[in-house]
Design a protein around this motif. Sequence first.
Motif, mmCIF file in Angstrom:
data_model
loop_
_atom_site.group_PDB
_atom_site.id
_atom_site.type_symbol
_atom_site.label_atom_id
_atom_site.label_comp_id
_atom_site.label_asym_id
_atom_site.label_seq_id
_atom_site.Cartn_x
_atom_site.Cartn_y
_atom_site.Cartn_z
ATOM 1 N N HIS A 1 -17.935 -92.447 -1.668
ATOM 2 C CA HIS A 1 -18.642 -91.617 -0.697
ATOM 3 C C HIS A 1 -19.866 -90.995 -1.377
ATOM 4 C CE1 HIS A 1 -15.010 -92.347 1.614
ATOM 5 N NE2 HIS A 1 -14.349 -92.038 0.525
ATOM 6 N N ASP A 2 -20.320 -89.856 -0.889
ATOM 7 C CA ASP A 2 -21.467 -89.223 -1.538
ATOM 8 C C ASP A 2 -21.141 -89.040 -2.999
ATOM 9 O OD1 ASP A 2 -22.485 -88.934 0.989
ATOM 10 O OD2 ASP A 2 -21.406 -87.056 1.269
ATOM 11 N N THR B 1 -27.310 -96.915 5.309
ATOM 12 C CA THR B 1 -26.767 -95.715 5.953
ATOM 13 C C THR B 1 -27.921 -94.899 6.527
ATOM 14 O OG1 THR B 1 -25.492 -93.682 5.664
ATOM 15 C CG2 THR B 1 -26.783 -94.392 3.785
ATOM 16 N N ILE C 1 -23.536 -97.194 -0.329
ATOM 17 C CA ILE C 1 -24.785 -97.889 -0.674
ATOM 18 C C ILE C 1 -25.035 -97.944 -2.184
ATOM 19 C CG2 ILE C 1 -25.895 -97.341 1.534
ATOM 20 C CD1 ILE C 1 -27.636 -95.322 -0.061
ATOM 21 N N GLN C 2 -24.401 -97.059 -2.936
ATOM 22 C CA GLN C 2 -24.655 -97.072 -4.383
ATOM 23 C C GLN C 2 -23.965 -98.221 -5.117
ATOM 24 O OE1 GLN C 2 -23.997 -92.616 -4.857
ATOM 25 N NE2 GLN C 2 -25.268 -93.072 -6.625
ATOM 26 N N THR D 1 -22.629 -101.414 7.102
ATOM 27 C CA THR D 1 -23.100 -100.066 7.392
ATOM 28 C C THR D 1 -21.952 -99.119 7.706
ATOM 29 O OG1 THR D 1 -24.774 -98.803 8.597
ATOM 30 C CG2 THR D 1 -23.483 -100.349 9.886
ATOM 31 N N ASP D 2 -22.306 -97.937 8.113
ATOM 32 C CA ASP D 2 -21.427 -96.845 8.487
ATOM 33 C C ASP D 2 -20.657 -97.205 9.765
ATOM 34 O OD1 ASP D 2 -20.455 -94.400 9.327
ATOM 35 O OD2 ASP D 2 -22.358 -93.337 9.037
ATOM 36 N N GLY E 1 -29.144 -100.862 -1.688
ATOM 37 C CA GLY E 1 -28.672 -99.843 -0.758
ATOM 38 C C GLY E 1 -29.878 -99.212 -0.089
ATOM 39 N N ARG F 1 -31.030 -95.999 2.371
ATOM 40 C CA ARG F 1 -30.684 -94.754 3.058
ATOM 41 C C ARG F 1 -31.882 -94.315 3.887
ATOM 42 N NH1 ARG F 1 -31.043 -89.208 2.294
ATOM 43 N NH2 ARG F 1 -32.257 -89.472 0.394
ATOM 44 N N HIS G 1 -23.928 -88.048 5.010
ATOM 45 C CA HIS G 1 -22.816 -88.500 4.182
ATOM 46 C C HIS G 1 -22.794 -90.016 4.182
ATOM 47 C CE1 HIS G 1 -21.223 -84.519 3.631
ATOM 48 N NE2 HIS G 1 -21.375 -84.302 4.915
ATOM 49 N N ASP G 2 -22.731 -90.564 3.017
ATOM 50 C CA ASP G 2 -22.793 -92.016 2.906
ATOM 51 C C ASP G 2 -21.407 -92.626 3.136
ATOM 52 O OD1 ASP G 2 -23.138 -94.621 2.250
ATOM 53 O OD2 ASP G 2 -23.387 -94.271 0.096
ATOM 54 N N ARG G 3 -21.251 -93.270 4.269
ATOM 55 C CA ARG G 3 -19.987 -93.964 4.539
ATOM 56 C C ARG G 3 -20.141 -95.471 4.350
ATOM 57 N NH1 ARG G 3 -19.984 -89.472 8.091
ATOM 58 N NH2 ARG G 3 -21.647 -90.540 9.203
#
Lengths: 550, 180
Positions: free
Chosen positions: A493-494, A171, A180-181, A128-129, A186, A188, A175-177
């Motif tokens: 990232h995003d 996440t 997940i993609q 995770t983040d 993933g 969210r 902002h995806d840290r």
Amino acid sequence: MYRYDTYDQTLVDERVAQFRDQMERYLAGRLSDAEFLPLRLQNGLYIQRHAPMLRIAIPYGMLSSRQLRALAGITRRYDRGYGHFTTRQNLQLNWPRLEDVPDILAELAQVQMHAIQTSGNCIRNTTTDQFAGIAGDEVEDPRPWCELIRQWSTLHPEFAYLPRKFKIAVTGADHDRAAIQVHDIGVRLWHDDAGGLRAQVLAGGGMGRTPMLGDVVCEDLPWQHLLTYLEACVRVYNQFGRRDNKFKARIKILVKALGIEEYRRRVEEEWAHLKDGPQTLTEAAVESARSHFPEPPRRDVSEAAIATYQQLRHDDRAFARFVTNNVTDHIVPGYKAVTLSLKRREHAPGDVTADQMEAVADLADVFGFGELRVTHQQNLVLSDVPVDEIEALWHKLQELGMANPTVGTLNDIICCPGGDYCALANAVSIPIAQAIQERFDDLDYLYDLGPLDLNISGCMNACGHHHVGNIGILGVDKKGEEYYQISLGGNSHDNASLGKILGPSFYREDVPGVIDKVLKVYVEQRHEDEHFIDTYRRIGIKPFKEHVYA
Amino acid sequence: MLSSALDRFHDALPETLPGSLLIKQGQPSQDAWHLSRDEEGLPAYRPAIVPLTLWQRHGDQEGLAPWLSSDTVLEPTLVDQLLRAPLIAIDFPAFTDGRGYTLARLLRERHGYEGEVRAIGDVLIDQLYYMTRCGFDALALRDDQPLEDALRWLKPFSVSYQPGVDVREALFERRLRETS
Ligand code: SF4
């Protein structure tokens, strides 16, 4: 952070006893190599180039100072006095003795740790983040959900022999840290208009030989159903994922072959039967998971203290550099998260000695409520530091060599162990990282370049996440010689994207020069403060290609 | 020539002789069921576990039960037939093939099959616990597996996080129940 109750403890203790017996049967010749293989892998034990390697789970990157001290002791007694933090928020020991592993696991169990499912064709450690719970852009703390997923997936009876490994990332921020993609699944977490918590579920992302970004299976799953839905996703994969070819066995190949619509249809059909079943989450269950992640007992930080900190930042250039790069804003005014850089020239990225582990554990006790996080960039984070203590912490980190003000820059290289340690490697990776760090060590230049991810993997398995590096470097083997393939434009990232290969591969000694040329094109072509990735997206790969191969 | 004749001879032998390594409901046990992997024709002996397609053709006969290959898909018509079987065996062509676990759970949890579900094939000691949790109540161990070790490690864990066929309650529910 999560604390074991007697059930969790019983489970890891029984796991140690089970593995001890498996090891005995193996050493006595009652278990063949092939039959022992998945058993040891699911306890984190690889047989590597020089020695066995043991991968210890650090669930979603959360570590206590007590655990870190125990790890220091273990690396000293059973290894060569250091460990390696990985891109999956785990810790690897590179030199344990095979027959010691049950004892190591027993010592880990004493501090509520284990190596369960850190390898093998099963559900791995959920990541995770690293700023979970403290990030300003967070809508939901992902850690309780990671813990629920950890429990659901640990020793899952149906999913221990999947076609291939299976990685989940969560996440809860804008902002995806957590990248997940590029995970098998993933998740969210987000809030709908009525404030209801929902999960967007992606499937079929991954790196390795055929990198792909995940597709959305479900946009708006109500939170109660997270575990049953995941069960349906994995069950469909277990049944229909390919088992005839190791390189086509990840879920991404299945999703691609079926198409996301058909995969979704099968998942939904499966889920129709599991929905509202015994793993349906309740308010009480989620509250109980949340209660393990309370706000730490923070104190008030006065306006004056905040002003002093700002003033220091203004007056002291070195401090300012550290703050700009290694200090992250916190949801609570007066508090910051501080990243400890494990990118030091004398050490391989992510490597920490036992002495340093103990020193860091002490810092966590003094400056961070006894807790730490491991990032997938292979750094450590103290998540709750009052601003009036940052200067003191900074001095301590300088002594430790962990204050390199380069987090997020080109120098903050993500790098797998590569050919120096890993049996699967095509080429070394650590010396490449060191050569690049040496060549680009001018701080002003690094800052001028801005945020830039450079990721290195020693082979297709992509443990160094080279596909999602803005600049990716991959070790390849051509007729027994080590070469390096360079790709551009990856991003974790995003708006994740996978890098494109620049062209024919390079000799090892040419790599820093090639990176230099790539950077020159960027610096020439960028608009004002444009980041590398944005310039790349605007101008494409061609100008880079032309300059590098000119 | 000789070897293929030998193969045929071996094929004709029941693979699981009565009295070989079978664990039923947690106890070492013997039973009369023979296993035949011959896809072509029914074996002479009874009772016999035979390939699914054969059983579908002869399922009305006394003393026959099907075994499913790991890639079997439980379509509704097949399930209707299977629910009448006196026993269902699920084959593990390699112990690393995890599809059988899902098949067993589906038979038990989704379709409510209450007869014996038997694991056959590459059935090893260290798989038995998960198999049991997924609903297998008969475990036909691979011939070389030491029965003693198998019995010792039938249940290495006294607690589990997830529900299975054995325990229907997730641990998080149990914790809430116990603290309320
Ligand atoms: S990417 Fe390849 S070389 Fe690097 S650690 Fe992974 S398997 Fe080893």
